[in-house]
Design a protein around this motif. Sequence first.
Motif, short mmCIF file in Angstrom:
data_model
loop_
_atom_site.label_atom_id
_atom_site.label_comp_id
_atom_site.label_asym_id
_atom_site.label_seq_id
_atom_site.Cartn_x
_atom_site.Cartn_y
_atom_site.Cartn_z
N UNK A 27 0.26 6.38 -5.32
CA UNK A 27 -0.91 5.57 -4.99
C UNK A 27 -2.11 6.09 -5.77
N UNK A 28 -2.80 5.21 -6.46
CA UNK A 28 -4.03 5.57 -7.15
C UNK A 28 -5.18 4.82 -6.48
N UNK A 29 -6.16 5.57 -6.00
CA UNK A 29 -7.38 4.99 -5.43
C UNK A 29 -8.52 5.26 -6.39
N UNK A 30 -9.37 4.29 -6.60
CA UNK A 30 -10.43 4.46 -7.60
C UNK A 30 -11.43 5.54 -7.21
N UNK A 31 -11.78 5.62 -5.93
CA UNK A 31 -12.78 6.61 -5.50
C UNK A 31 -12.22 7.43 -4.34
N UNK A 32 -12.77 8.63 -4.16
CA UNK A 32 -12.20 9.56 -3.17
C UNK A 32 -12.26 9.05 -1.73
N UNK A 33 -13.35 8.41 -1.26
CA UNK A 33 -13.32 7.92 0.12
C UNK A 33 -12.16 6.96 0.39
N UNK A 34 -11.83 6.11 -0.58
CA UNK A 34 -10.68 5.21 -0.42
C UNK A 34 -9.39 6.01 -0.45
N UNK A 35 -9.35 7.04 -1.31
CA UNK A 35 -8.17 7.91 -1.37
C UNK A 35 -7.96 8.63 -0.05
N UNK A 36 -9.03 9.01 0.62
CA UNK A 36 -8.92 9.68 1.93
C UNK A 36 -8.25 8.76 2.95
N UNK A 37 -8.63 7.49 2.93
CA UNK A 37 -8.00 6.52 3.84
C UNK A 37 -6.53 6.36 3.47
N UNK A 38 -6.26 6.22 2.18
CA UNK A 38 -4.87 6.06 1.72
C UNK A 38 -4.02 7.26 2.12
N UNK A 39 -4.57 8.46 2.00
CA UNK A 39 -3.84 9.68 2.38
C UNK A 39 -3.59 9.71 3.89
N UNK A 40 -4.58 9.30 4.66
CA UNK A 40 -4.41 9.24 6.12
C UNK A 40 -3.25 8.33 6.50
N UNK A 41 -3.10 7.23 5.79
CA UNK A 41 -2.04 6.26 6.10
C UNK A 41 -0.70 6.70 5.52
N UNK A 42 -0.70 7.18 4.30
CA UNK A 42 0.56 7.55 3.65
C UNK A 42 1.14 8.83 4.23
N UNK A 43 0.30 9.78 4.60
CA UNK A 43 0.80 11.06 5.08
C UNK A 43 1.65 11.72 4.01
N UNK A 44 2.83 12.21 4.40
CA UNK A 44 3.73 12.83 3.43
C UNK A 44 4.69 11.82 2.81
N UNK A 159 11.27 1.49 3.90
CA UNK A 159 11.92 2.51 4.73
C UNK A 159 10.92 3.40 5.45
N UNK A 160 9.66 3.40 4.98
CA UNK A 160 8.62 4.22 5.61
C UNK A 160 7.61 3.39 6.41
N UNK A 161 7.90 2.12 6.61
CA UNK A 161 6.94 1.22 7.27
C UNK A 161 6.54 1.72 8.65
N UNK A 162 7.48 2.25 9.42
CA UNK A 162 7.17 2.72 10.77
C UNK A 162 6.19 3.90 10.73
N UNK A 163 6.34 4.76 9.72
CA UNK A 163 5.42 5.90 9.57
C UNK A 163 4.02 5.42 9.23
N UNK A 164 3.94 4.45 8.31
CA UNK A 164 2.63 3.93 7.92
C UNK A 164 1.93 3.25 9.10
N UNK A 165 2.68 2.50 9.89
CA UNK A 165 2.10 1.82 11.06
C UNK A 165 1.64 2.83 12.11
#
Length: 299
Positions: A27-44, A159-165
Amino acid sequence: MNLGFRAFCATLLLSMPLMASAATPNIVATIKPIALIAKDIAGDKGNVEVLLPASASPHDYALKPSDVKKISNADLVVWVGPEMEIFLKKLLNDKANALALTAVNGMPLRHYSEEGAHSDHEGHNHSHDGIDAHIWLGPEQSKVIAKAISDALSKASPENAATYEKNYAQFVRQITAVEAQLNTALDAKNAPGYFLFHDAYGYFENTFGLTPTGHFTVNPDRKPGARTLIKIRSALEENKANCVFTEPQFNPAIVESVVKYTNTKTVELDPMAQDIDLATQGYKDFLLQLGSRYEECFK
């Protein structure tokens, strides 16, 4: 099938590398605040990278070849939209793996009026160019962003949809708790006057009922005019503001010259999460940091 051939097949399968990349989207996020949200959702279950350096402004960034390579290797590219990252418009407009957040259904948007101030989305007809694109600064907007990222990742890696939700539900609980905490801490009824460097914080301020006394510029690409600076200076001399907010992405010299010889303090607001660690912190830490800077101003 003879035993020797079966043994050969088993050995071959065991020696093949695991297809980890399919289960772990890039996942590439243009700016860090968006990346923080993406990381929160993606986890590991996702690898998150930031495109822009934290010290850069998305208003006037110039892409490097390494940036283009990052984008081309990504399973998902999350950008605010053409209203903010103009330099990505041609590159991402037709990309199936690009998520433009200002175009997400249900995104609560605000708009710039013709005078340069903001007006609410409902009940007004505005051109698309008038969108206030600083959506990552709004707690409610962040929840819509998180849902859009969760949905996009679930398509990229079913396969990771449940984790993301699950992570999305946790994100909503966290941000709701932070909103309650900041509502108490910021106490809008007793908030003093303050000036912003640029008109970017409307989503955050609307959430907590805050109203700035004014701002130096609507667009940081444009220097404030002499009339604006004289007006702000007069307000400061009359003690109409407790502080003036600066930003690390822009030269503070203009602010310093206006504040000089007044009793007004300067406080740094960082809309790009420069001091937040993507590896160990999350979007809630970014919101709490913003809130703490407002608290510092209001004391």
